[in-house]
Design a protein around this motif. Structure first.
Motif, PDB file in Angstrom:
ATOM      1  N   PHE A 141       1.207  55.514   5.784  1.00 36.04           N
ATOM      2  CA  PHE A 141       1.495  55.095   4.415  1.00 36.04           C
ATOM      3  C   PHE A 141       0.401  55.483   3.415  1.00 36.04           C
ATOM      4  CE2 PHE A 141       3.994  52.096   7.023  1.00 36.04           C
ATOM      5  CZ  PHE A 141       5.239  52.334   6.484  1.00 36.04           C
ATOM      6  N   TRP A 142      -0.852  55.318   3.769  1.00 35.44           N
ATOM      7  CA  TRP A 142      -1.922  55.574   2.806  1.00 35.44           C
ATOM      8  C   TRP A 142      -2.320  57.040   2.776  1.00 35.44           C
ATOM      9  CZ3 TRP A 142      -3.547  51.861  -0.570  1.00 35.44           C
ATOM     10  CH2 TRP A 142      -3.093  50.559  -0.325  1.00 35.44           C
ATOM     11  N   ARG A 143      -2.285  57.693   3.928  1.00 33.34           N
ATOM     12  CA  ARG A 143      -2.568  59.127   4.034  1.00 33.34           C
ATOM     13  C   ARG A 143      -3.836  59.532   3.274  1.00 33.34           C
ATOM     14  NH1 ARG A 143       1.273  62.025   6.439  1.00 33.34           N
ATOM     15  NH2 ARG A 143       3.327  61.070   6.732  1.00 33.34           N
ATOM     16  N   PRO A 144      -5.007  59.170   3.777  1.00 33.88           N
ATOM     17  CA  PRO A 144      -6.247  59.586   3.107  1.00 33.88           C
ATOM     18  C   PRO A 144      -6.433  61.085   3.200  1.00 33.88           C
ATOM     19  CG  PRO A 144      -6.732  58.606   5.233  1.00 33.88           C
ATOM     20  CD  PRO A 144      -5.261  58.412   5.007  1.00 33.88           C
ATOM     21  N   ARG A 145      -7.402  61.587   2.468  1.00 31.90           N
ATOM     22  CA  ARG A 145      -7.683  63.018   2.477  1.00 31.90           C
ATOM     23  C   ARG A 145      -8.119  63.453   3.880  1.00 31.90           C
ATOM     24  NH1 ARG A 145     -11.606  65.118  -2.127  1.00 31.90           N
ATOM     25  NH2 ARG A 145      -9.802  64.258  -3.307  1.00 31.90           N
ATOM     26  N   PRO A 209      11.265  52.069   6.384  1.00 29.88           N
ATOM     27  CA  PRO A 209      11.567  52.546   5.021  1.00 29.88           C
ATOM     28  C   PRO A 209      10.317  52.548   4.148  1.00 29.88           C
ATOM     29  CG  PRO A 209      13.175  50.907   5.731  1.00 29.88           C
ATOM     30  CD  PRO A 209      12.076  50.888   6.745  1.00 29.88           C
ATOM     31  N   LEU A 210      10.105  53.638   3.450  1.00 30.56           N
ATOM     32  CA  LEU A 210       8.955  53.757   2.568  1.00 30.56           C
ATOM     33  C   LEU A 210       9.070  52.818   1.372  1.00 30.56           C
ATOM     34  CD1 LEU A 210       6.304  55.307   2.073  1.00 30.56           C
ATOM     35  CD2 LEU A 210       7.645  57.015   0.810  1.00 30.56           C
ATOM     36  N   GLU A 211      10.303  52.423   1.042  1.00 31.97           N
ATOM     37  CA  GLU A 211      10.503  51.522  -0.104  1.00 31.97           C
ATOM     38  C   GLU A 211       9.844  50.173   0.107  1.00 31.97           C
ATOM     39  OE1 GLU A 211      12.738  53.351   1.289  1.00 31.97           O
ATOM     40  OE2 GLU A 211      13.218  54.794  -0.307  1.00 31.97           O
ATOM     41  N   LEU A 212       9.754  49.712   1.365  1.00 35.95           N
ATOM     42  CA  LEU A 212       9.084  48.442   1.632  1.00 35.95           C
ATOM     43  C   LEU A 212       7.618  48.511   1.226  1.00 35.95           C
ATOM     44  CD1 LEU A 212      10.567  47.519   5.136  1.00 35.95           C
ATOM     45  CD2 LEU A 212      11.090  46.437   2.942  1.00 35.95           C
ATOM     46  N   PHE A 213       6.969  49.605   1.589  1.00 36.69           N
ATOM     47  CA  PHE A 213       5.562  49.768   1.238  1.00 36.69           C
ATOM     48  C   PHE A 213       5.388  49.900  -0.272  1.00 36.69           C
ATOM     49  CE2 PHE A 213       2.100  52.784   0.337  1.00 36.69           C
ATOM     50  CZ  PHE A 213       1.024  52.032   0.790  1.00 36.69           C
ATOM     51  N   GLY A 220       1.334  44.169  -5.973  1.00 36.73           N
ATOM     52  CA  GLY A 220      -0.118  43.990  -5.998  1.00 36.73           C
ATOM     53  C   GLY A 220      -0.776  43.899  -4.641  1.00 36.73           C
ATOM     54  N   GLY A 221      -0.063  44.255  -3.578  1.00 37.62           N
ATOM     55  CA  GLY A 221      -0.640  44.184  -2.248  1.00 37.62           C
ATOM     56  C   GLY A 221      -1.648  45.289  -1.999  1.00 37.62           C
ATOM     57  N   GLY A 222      -2.759  44.937  -1.372  1.00 38.61           N
ATOM     58  CA  GLY A 222      -3.769  45.912  -1.009  1.00 38.61           C
ATOM     59  C   GLY A 222      -3.591  46.382   0.424  1.00 38.61           C
ATOM     60  N   PHE A 223      -4.586  47.112   0.900  1.00 37.59           N
ATOM     61  CA  PHE A 223      -4.497  47.713   2.241  1.00 37.59           C
ATOM     62  C   PHE A 223      -4.306  46.644   3.309  1.00 37.59           C
ATOM     63  CE2 PHE A 223      -6.241  49.275   6.201  1.00 37.59           C
ATOM     64  CZ  PHE A 223      -5.768  50.568   6.285  1.00 37.59           C
ATOM     65  N   TRP A 224      -5.228  45.681   3.362  1.00 34.34           N
ATOM     66  CA  TRP A 224      -5.184  44.688   4.435  1.00 34.34           C
ATOM     67  C   TRP A 224      -4.076  43.656   4.231  1.00 34.34           C
ATOM     68  CZ3 TRP A 224      -7.383  45.999   8.663  1.00 34.34           C
ATOM     69  CH2 TRP A 224      -8.528  46.791   8.651  1.00 34.34           C
TER      70      TRP A 224
END
Length: 321
Positions: A141-145, A209-213, A220-224
């Motif tokens: 989901f986050w896909r960092p560099r 589903p990507l829509e959930l993320f 306003g949800g963060g990573f954790w």
């Protein structure tokens, strides 16, 4: 008949029933007969059942021999009746294997190895699954560099043979005073389990589903917060699959436990090898069989208890790539 109108055919003079309403024939309340499943013993069906029975016998026959031998006294075993049921049933080999069999210089049975294995398996399983879940979540989901390059490196680690990395790991752990210690063997199992766990969780999260993320990010949800409150509750099937894989792999490990655990933390598999390969005195086959079954009880119980969840995790995409 209720809901039908009887009309007389003018040409044939035969009475015919017609539905009173055009939609009456499609009434969902009227049950439709289901086609009966054919129970004929076709050659294909006979072949499938024969193959399944042969496969079951192939796997159950060694287990039967082990169980029967473990409850026989040595006098019956010397007669060579390998498949015969015991004439004098005894549980003394089980007691001896657990508490008094010689595992080298000490004769305390396989009991100590059991608790050593528990102390190794529990933290190694928790750490490897936790790290693999976070890695799979971040890569999905986050896909960092550089996420693709990092994932490729992790996959390379999953396919490198353990034997190739033993000597470098021995030198590294010795330099930080973790060689032949409980934290050292836990760290080793965590490192070797992390690539497979990352692949497992990444494939599972990629099917969500990507829509959930995106909705969680808009709220306003963060990573954790997204990981702990959204992803982890949805990950029960894949977590069960991961637990089964890690517990089975770590519990059945012999090589890493022999090299990195040290003499005070030898797992159950290493002590089982010491019992079977002891050359002093008479070779007690009933004790060896009992110790082997005791060593395999935990993985077998895990599969029997959580087998339904394991199948559900596989069906939901836990091991699909």
């Amino acid at each position: 008949m209720m809901g039908q109108v009887v009309k007389l055919d003018k040409t044939t003079g035969v009475a015919a029933a017609e539905p009173a309403h055009p939609n009456a024939a499609n009434d969902a309340s009227i049950p439709t007969p289901r086609p009966r499943r054919s129970l004929a013993w076709t050659p294909a069906r006979i072949g499938v059942y024969a193959f399944l029975m042969i496969a079951a016998l192939f796997f159950l026959l060694p287990l039967y021999v082990m169980l029967v031998t473990s409850v026989k006294p040595m006098e019956e075993i010397r007669l060579g009746t390998l498949f015969a049921l015991p004439q004098h049933f005894t549980l003394e080999p089980w007691t001896q294997a657990w508490s008094s069999a010689c595992t080298g210089l000490e004769c305390n049975g396989i009991r100590g190895g059991f608790w050593n294995s528990v102390a190794i398996v529990v933290p190694s399983t928790i750490l490897s699954i936790a790290i693999g879940a976070v890695n799979g979540y971040a890569l999905s989901f986050w896909r960092p560099r550089g996420a693709g390059f990092l994932f490729a490196i992790l996959m390379m680690g999953a396919f490198i043979p353990v034997q190739v990395m033993i000597y470098p790991l021995v030198r590294v752990l010795a330099s930080v005073n973790l060689f032949s210690s409980l934290p050292g063997i836990i760290l080793i199992h965590t490192i070797f389990g992390m690539p497979v766990m990352t692949l497992l969780f990444r494939n599972y999260y990629a099917a969500l589903p990507l829509e959930l993320f995106k909705a969680a990010r808009i709220d306003g949800g963060g990573f954790w917060r997204i990981f702990l409150q959204l992803m982890v509750p949805m990950s029960t099937p894949v977590i069960v699959v991961a637990v089964i894989m890690q517990v089975t792999g770590i519990w059945n490990d012999f090589l890493l436990g022999l090299v990195f655990a040290g003499s005070e933390h030898l797992p159950m598999t290493v002590q089982l090898n010491n019992i079977i390969n002891t050359t002093t005195g008479e070779r007690l086959y009933n004790v060896n069989m009992a110790a082997t079954i005791l060593t395999s009880v935990v993985p077998l119980a895990l599969y029997f208890i959580s087998g339904r969840w394991f199948v559900r995790g596989i069906a939901s995409g836990a091991v699909k790539g």
